[in-house]
Design an enzyme around this catalytic site. Structure first.
Site, PDB file in Angstrom:
ATOM      1  N   GLY A  58       0.855  -1.185   0.000  1.00 46.09           N
ATOM      2  CA  GLY A  58       0.000   0.000   0.000  1.00 46.09           C
ATOM      3  C   GLY A  58       0.883   1.223   0.000  1.00 46.09           C
ATOM      4  N   ALA A  83       0.314   7.756   0.162  1.00 41.57           N
ATOM      5  CA  ALA A  83       1.116   8.755   0.863  1.00 41.57           C
ATOM      6  C   ALA A  83       1.780   8.159   2.104  1.00 41.57           C
ATOM      7  CB  ALA A  83       0.232   9.938   1.245  1.00 41.57           C
ATOM      8  N   GLY A 114       2.348   4.837   3.248  1.00 39.92           N
ATOM      9  CA  GLY A 114       3.345   3.796   3.044  1.00 39.92           C
ATOM     10  C   GLY A 114       4.588   4.337   2.366  1.00 39.92           C
ATOM     11  N   LYS A 140      -7.237   7.938  19.490  1.00 37.75           N
ATOM     12  CA  LYS A 140      -7.141   8.591  18.184  1.00 37.75           C
ATOM     13  C   LYS A 140      -8.540   8.821  17.606  1.00 37.75           C
ATOM     14  CE  LYS A 140      -4.479   8.894  13.979  1.00 37.75           C
ATOM     15  NZ  LYS A 140      -4.139   8.228  12.731  1.00 37.75           N
ATOM     16  N   ASN A 197     -10.464  11.708  15.489  1.00 33.75           N
ATOM     17  CA  ASN A 197     -10.788  11.367  14.102  1.00 33.75           C
ATOM     18  C   ASN A 197     -12.283  11.374  13.813  1.00 33.75           C
ATOM     19  OD1 ASN A 197      -8.419  11.084  12.660  1.00 33.75           O
ATOM     20  ND2 ASN A 197      -8.108   8.964  13.243  1.00 33.75           N
ATOM     21  N   ASN A 215     -12.786  14.075  11.061  1.00 30.15           N
ATOM     22  CA  ASN A 215     -12.951  13.415   9.772  1.00 30.15           C
ATOM     23  C   ASN A 215     -14.426  13.290   9.426  1.00 30.15           C
ATOM     24  OD1 ASN A 215     -10.272  12.039   8.561  1.00 30.15           O
ATOM     25  ND2 ASN A 215     -10.125  12.072  10.773  1.00 30.15           N
ATOM     26  N   SER A 253      -8.073  13.431   6.670  1.00 35.97           N
ATOM     27  CA  SER A 253      -7.859  12.561   5.502  1.00 35.97           C
ATOM     28  C   SER A 253      -9.162  12.164   4.809  1.00 35.97           C
ATOM     29  CB  SER A 253      -7.088  11.308   5.921  1.00 35.97           C
ATOM     30  OG  SER A 253      -7.850  10.552   6.849  1.00 35.97           O
TER      31      SER A 253
END
Lengths: 327, 327
Positions: free
Chosen positions: A7, A10, A12, A183, A187, A191, A273
């Site tokens: 993967g 961005a 990886g 987290k 998120n 997000n 993201s």
């Protein structure tokens, strides 16, 4: 250490490039970007200094063979490919580290491999893949890493130490599950509401079914915190996620909400993201970040009405966007 | 878990009592307080609630036999007794955790036992043994614990988890040596100058030999920070300790000085442990807290003139006090 990066978006690419630069034997498993990365390498543009990395490139896992460490940076929507991509890389001593977002990734790995080979890492990093083989590093980069359902082992610290040696802040957590939930406290609102805001505030104000008709632009973190009504929703969602974590036995203090809000303010017009994926018309990672946390919250008996509405709005928004992109 | 507490002063008694209360099989190895603790137990007076603990009491290590965990709370001046007190308690699976102050304790244990059985713990706690069998807990209590010269193991986390279960905040550090040096950044100025201040400021102002004639009262932390000249010495010593740690490869930021000063101000008229020992006429733990750090600093090539003077003053003060107490 022989490392395979599975993967190479961005995330990886960035971590793989830094490990390559530090002298590790890094193999990228690539599909669409194979030719360009093989020819030109990976370009990292970073305020800490630009560099070009030349990891070995492979199209199939068999070309790489067994490694010491697999780093998984796939979008979670691609996890169905685990049984094809991973087994050729994994021997009895291989550590498998998923850096993916949300809940459930380690569990999916555990269906294929012994749990004592599975590690998870939470990444606190701001990256952008601006074109094939070119990654923009905007800031941060810390990884918090732990063993799946077990205490860290000396092996865990060896890997963390190797990562730190490559210039990446990395700490070992003795409670990966708790780190995931901590987290999520950030998120899920930023997000989630970031994307859900495109459907308007109304769905969070009425108690009836979610109705999404047309989409406005998404709200960045500064916009969410700049409007008291959205900020209230951010806080309520954070408290619900904390309540869910507590119901599962992880004691996260409610004061963590204020801490996170204060930490987010200086980030300015930050795009979480999920927003970036959404604006690009990519399939959203709804399951690990939203739906699975909701399932676990309800299973644990926590009351999470805001999270339930958020999930419904995200599913509706995702559906509209998918049909608009004809995918 | 079967636990032996060796050195049942304030530190060993407090932690041992909390573990006993949580249901662990705790054995106290006692000498002078044997009769009173056997009859009345250990009384803990704490703002978090008073309680009486009834650990098993022994006069010799053979009465206890091999245990899962040895907790060492001895004054470091008693470390010469390790070869007599410890071997009967230690089998091949026993973990030996020293909670003692300063540098060199793990090394002394390593002369007797395999290094993979040795752990160290830094205690951030304020305790006072007010009479035999009666311990006053003034505040705090956190332990930062790690393996000696090795990464933490699952075993380390098991012990930390057991300690946390007893209501003691406990974290695992992956770098025990660094944790020691970080604690020294506070301990050396506040314990050291606290006692050295009794000999006056002059010894730090002139470059000639240390001269100590009569002793004034010791200075508590608020007094040291309340006088700009002493505060300057506190800061200089902190920077020297940081420089020594850096020379040894441990990257402690210089901004840590400000952090510690700010943390110390709210502590008021706090008496560091060396002050309490000194006022009671007990032998000072000079070696681990001051002399060994100075040796290691000089060996690593760090420039530490303030620390050298501090050690000289402490030795002189200690000598005067010893002769005054006729010991």
């Amino acid at each position: 250490m022989k490392i395979a990066v599975v993967g190479c978006g961005a995330l990886g690419s960035y971590y793989g490039a830094k490990l390559w630069r530090d002298g590790q034997e890094v193999h990228f498993l690539l599909r669409s970007d194979y030719e360009i990365v093989r020819r030109r390498g990976v370009e990292i543009r970073s305020p800490e200094g630009n560099f070009n990395a030349r990891p070995r490139c492979a199209r199939t896992p068999d070309e790489i063979g067994q490694v010491d460490l697999v780093i998984i940076g796939l979008k979670t929507t691609a996890n169905v490919q685990f049984p094809i991509l991973l087994p050729p890389l994994v021997g009895p001593q291989t550590a498998i580290l998923t850096l993916q977002n949300g809940l459930g990734n380690e569990e999916q790995l555990a269906k294929l491999f012994p749990i004592d080979q599975i590690l998870g890492g939470l990444c606190f990093v701001c990256l952008n893949r601006i074109q094939p083989g070119v990654i923009e590093h905007i800031g941060q980069g810390r990884i918090s890493m732990g063993e799946f359902q077990r205490w860290p082992e000396p092996r865990t610290h060896d890997i963390a130490s190797m990562i730190r040696h490559a210039g990446i802040p990395c700490e070992v957590t003795d409670n990966l599950a708790r780190a995931h939930w901590e987290k999520l406290v950030w998120n899920i609102p930023f997000n989630g509401l970031g994307v859900a805001s495109s459907a308007g505030l109304e769905n969070f104000l009425r108690s009836s079914d979610v109705v999404v008709e047309k989409l406005a632009p998404c709200l960045t973190t500064d916009k969410l915190l700049g409007d008291p009504r959205w900020e209230m929703l951010v806080r309520e969602l954070m408290l619900e996620v904390i309540a869910a974590a507590r119901a599962k036995g992880m004691n996260i203090a409610e004061s963590f909400v204020d801490t996170l809000i204060e930490r987010t303010k200086p980030m300015g017009a930050y795009k979480a993201s999920t927003l970036i994926d959404f604006e690009r018309g990519q399939t959203l990672e709804l399951d690990g970040l939203f739906l699975e946390p909701l399932r676990q919250a309800e299973q644990a008996g926590a009351t999470t009405p805001r999270l339930r509405t958020l999930c419904a709005v995200l599913k509706a928004v995702s559906k509209i966007r998918a049909s608009a992109h004809g995918s």
